[in-house]
Design a protein around this motif. Sequence first.
Motif, PDB file in Angstrom:
ATOM      1  N   ARG A   1       4.240   0.985   2.169  1.00  0.00           N
ATOM      2  CA  ARG A   1       4.376  -0.136   3.108  1.00  0.00           C
ATOM      3  C   ARG A   1       4.606  -1.395   2.284  1.00  0.00           C
ATOM      4  O   ARG A   1       3.779  -1.739   1.433  1.00  0.00           O
TER       5      ARG A   1
ATOM      6  N   MET B   1       0.847  -1.201   0.000  1.00  0.00           N
ATOM      7  CA  MET B   1       0.000   0.000   0.000  1.00  0.00           C
ATOM      8  C   MET B   1       0.875   1.241   0.000  1.00  0.00           C
ATOM      9  O   MET B   1       2.062   1.176   0.320  1.00  0.00           O
TER      10      MET B   1
ATOM     11  N   PHE C   1       0.821   5.389   1.467  1.00  0.00           N
ATOM     12  CA  PHE C   1       0.151   6.155   2.526  1.00  0.00           C
ATOM     13  C   PHE C   1       0.601   7.605   2.487  1.00  0.00           C
ATOM     14  O   PHE C   1       1.645   7.933   1.913  1.00  0.00           O
ATOM     15  N   GLU C   2      -0.253   8.457   3.075  1.00  0.00           N
ATOM     16  CA  GLU C   2       0.155   9.833   3.350  1.00  0.00           C
ATOM     17  C   GLU C   2       0.549   9.847   4.817  1.00  0.00           C
ATOM     18  O   GLU C   2      -0.146   9.265   5.649  1.00  0.00           O
ATOM     19  N   VAL C   3       1.652  10.484   5.144  1.00  0.00           N
ATOM     20  CA  VAL C   3       2.077  10.526   6.546  1.00  0.00           C
ATOM     21  C   VAL C   3       0.972  11.232   7.343  1.00  0.00           C
ATOM     22  O   VAL C   3       0.546  12.329   6.995  1.00  0.00           O
ATOM     23  N   GLY C   4       0.491  10.558   8.383  1.00  0.00           N
ATOM     24  CA  GLY C   4      -0.595  11.105   9.201  1.00  0.00           C
ATOM     25  C   GLY C   4      -1.966  10.948   8.573  1.00  0.00           C
ATOM     26  O   GLY C   4      -2.963  11.392   9.147  1.00  0.00           O
ATOM     27  N   GLY C   5      -2.028  10.319   7.411  1.00  0.00           N
ATOM     28  CA  GLY C   5      -3.325  10.246   6.728  1.00  0.00           C
ATOM     29  C   GLY C   5      -3.663   8.872   6.202  1.00  0.00           C
ATOM     30  O   GLY C   5      -3.288   7.873   6.790  1.00  0.00           O
ATOM     31  N   ARG C   6      -4.336   8.852   5.058  1.00  0.00           N
ATOM     32  CA  ARG C   6      -4.960   7.608   4.630  1.00  0.00           C
ATOM     33  C   ARG C   6      -4.001   6.632   3.940  1.00  0.00           C
ATOM     34  O   ARG C   6      -2.935   7.023   3.453  1.00  0.00           O
ATOM     35  N   TYR C   7      -4.471   5.394   3.896  1.00  0.00           N
ATOM     36  CA  TYR C   7      -3.714   4.303   3.271  1.00  0.00           C
ATOM     37  C   TYR C   7      -4.463   3.855   2.017  1.00  0.00           C
ATOM     38  O   TYR C   7      -5.695   3.808   2.004  1.00  0.00           O
TER      39      TYR C   7
ATOM     40  N   ASP D   1       7.807   0.078   6.529  1.00  0.00           N
ATOM     41  CA  ASP D   1       7.388   1.351   5.923  1.00  0.00           C
ATOM     42  C   ASP D   1       8.610   2.104   5.397  1.00  0.00           C
ATOM     43  O   ASP D   1       9.633   2.172   6.083  1.00  0.00           O
TER      44      ASP D   1
ATOM     45  N   VAL E   1       9.516   5.954   3.740  1.00  0.00           N
ATOM     46  CA  VAL E   1       8.955   7.287   3.507  1.00  0.00           C
ATOM     47  C   VAL E   1       9.695   7.937   2.343  1.00  0.00           C
ATOM     48  O   VAL E   1      10.907   7.806   2.210  1.00  0.00           O
TER      49      VAL E   1
ATOM     50  N   SER F   1      -4.477   0.737  -0.932  1.00  0.00           N
ATOM     51  CA  SER F   1      -3.931  -0.569  -1.352  1.00  0.00           C
ATOM     52  C   SER F   1      -3.275  -0.477  -2.721  1.00  0.00           C
ATOM     53  O   SER F   1      -3.714   0.290  -3.570  1.00  0.00           O
ATOM     54  N   GLU F   2      -2.255  -1.276  -2.916  1.00  0.00           N
ATOM     55  CA  GLU F   2      -1.610  -1.397  -4.228  1.00  0.00           C
ATOM     56  C   GLU F   2      -1.631  -2.862  -4.647  1.00  0.00           C
ATOM     57  O   GLU F   2      -1.409  -3.745  -3.817  1.00  0.00           O
TER      58      GLU F   2
END
Lengths: 278, 342
Positions: free
Chosen positions: B262, B69, B71-77, B251, B253, B79-80
């Motif tokens: 991730r 997946m 993600f945005e740091v502090g936000g949503r995930y 994870d 970044v 799927s990939e």
Amino acid sequence: MSECCCGEKDIYLPELATITRMQHMNETELFLHLELDSGKELGHMPGQFVEVSVAGIGEAPISNTSSPTKSGFDLVVRKIGRVTNAIHAMKEGDKLGIRGPLGHGYPLEDMKGKDLVFICGGIGLVPQRSLINYVLDKPEDFGKVAILFGAASFEQRLYQDQLARWAQNDKVQLLETIDKPHPEWSGNVGVVTTIMNQIDIDLANAISLICGPPIMYKFVIMSLEQANVSNENIFVNLERRMKCGVGKCGHCQINHHYACQSGPVFRYSDLSDIPEAI
Amino acid sequence: MSIKKISKEELSQLVSTLIASGDRVEGVQAKDDKFAFGPLTSADDLRLDYDVTLLSPRKYVLPPVESLMTFEVGGRYQSEYDTEKLTLIGVHPYDMIALNQIDQVFSQDEVDNHYTTRRKNMTLIACDVVTPSENVFASSMGTATVSEGYDILLTDIGDAYVADAPTEKGQALLCNAADATAEDLAKRQAVQERNQSDLNRHPLNCKIEDLPQLLEKAYDHPVWEEKAASCFSCGSCNQVCPTCYCFNVQDDVSWDLKSGTRSRAWDGCLLENFANVAGDHNFRKKRNDRFRHRLYRKGKYVPEKLGIGTACVGCGRCITACVPGIANPVDIYNTLLNDIKL
């Protein structure tokens, strides 16, 4: 890289939850109350856990500490690894990723009408609180309750307000001990097995539930066996590296058991031929 | 559909057509004096007479590193999924059986749709073994031949291949092929019967059904400590094993610290920190405990979980890869059989 071809749910995808309340309990333990951003309840049973994500840091398995009879859910996070250090740096309103509820909790049906003895070491009190409060919210369904809590030091006593409320409940016998003496402590000093002889409940006919550091289980079980408690009436809550939480990644195996699926709560008689368990 | 026969020239043309289509095609090729699965750019590079590949085809169903997946740091995930079509050519029966087992792991209980999505986009062309490898013991493990999981199974009968295509994907590739004759099928049977007895450099002295019972009685046997005394905890046996599927998740970044990925990556139960939890408590700290765990997973835990005979398919890669020479499962099982009455 795009859509899943089969429309099934992504078992690894966290959903967002907001920290609506937080409180530092001592130097290492942080209490969090969370609500799912979807507005739904988590739908957990006592003893289950969740995988908690901090995006960019990683994921860690954390026990639910609240009873499902309350709205939202509570976690207690010990500052000990990368994910938990990041959580300790958060504030109310921040968001965590949550997967769960996961695992196999306490078998509530088997406990109905029985006296319950909770034997907790350190943060082992945290998962047990989910069941203790469930039981006390449904007093007609369960017998008497004994809560034994051993902390490594005076400063590491958790949930002091909660302990005080339990102590005032007529159904509850609360016994506390700390491993090392402290000038402000007038209670018992010693490991948790040193207060087991003070339990008012008939141990042999009660259900005993153990959660604590790995070293604690063996000695508590020895004491319970001396008190003629059968292995069927002992439940242990076992910590392992539950990385995926869904029985795939292999890290939490206890011999053939996957702690994340068969546990984390196990009936001790089911572990009699499992050398890696205790 | 009936079983087909295609000449070696026709197979070469089929592979060339697949490559020319632009879809990803991977197959077994020579790599110095060894063999490996890799991207095929020419049908001439395909070597179906190979003995064993360095790594198993597990790397196609469960890549060494795979994004799950973003993600945005502090936000949503988000799927990939890997939806690339892939044709994989040259999977030996023991590796095919290993893939079938991993399919079962990722499809049972809670379905891993990252795995199943990739798997559904694969076309698998298996082939019976022509050249036995130096450490193969598939005959002992009942994995020298295979009857399911593939889209096509090719058997080299000298001047041509007998081709069994039980799936629509496989049949579509063989639509122009002639039916195999009774004589062709007899030759195929001879190859498979030979493999069922000859892929056996390390004969196991019991039936595979007896392994769980043997291991039931062997937990405290000194062999674990004796062998593990020279184990490097390097995880080579895990890395080359076609049935190992354990993974870690990590994870990463991006440079702007705003988003990330991730991923999961192969892990190995022989590595020292495999069962470590936060606070540095290691639930399998001793080498011999980790060494024993691998053999128990192959001979008892995974077979019981999946309801199969054995999770060791006898490819022999761990024997070849293990520097101190202690990983041979047959050697260990036979040592136990000397001391333990079934």
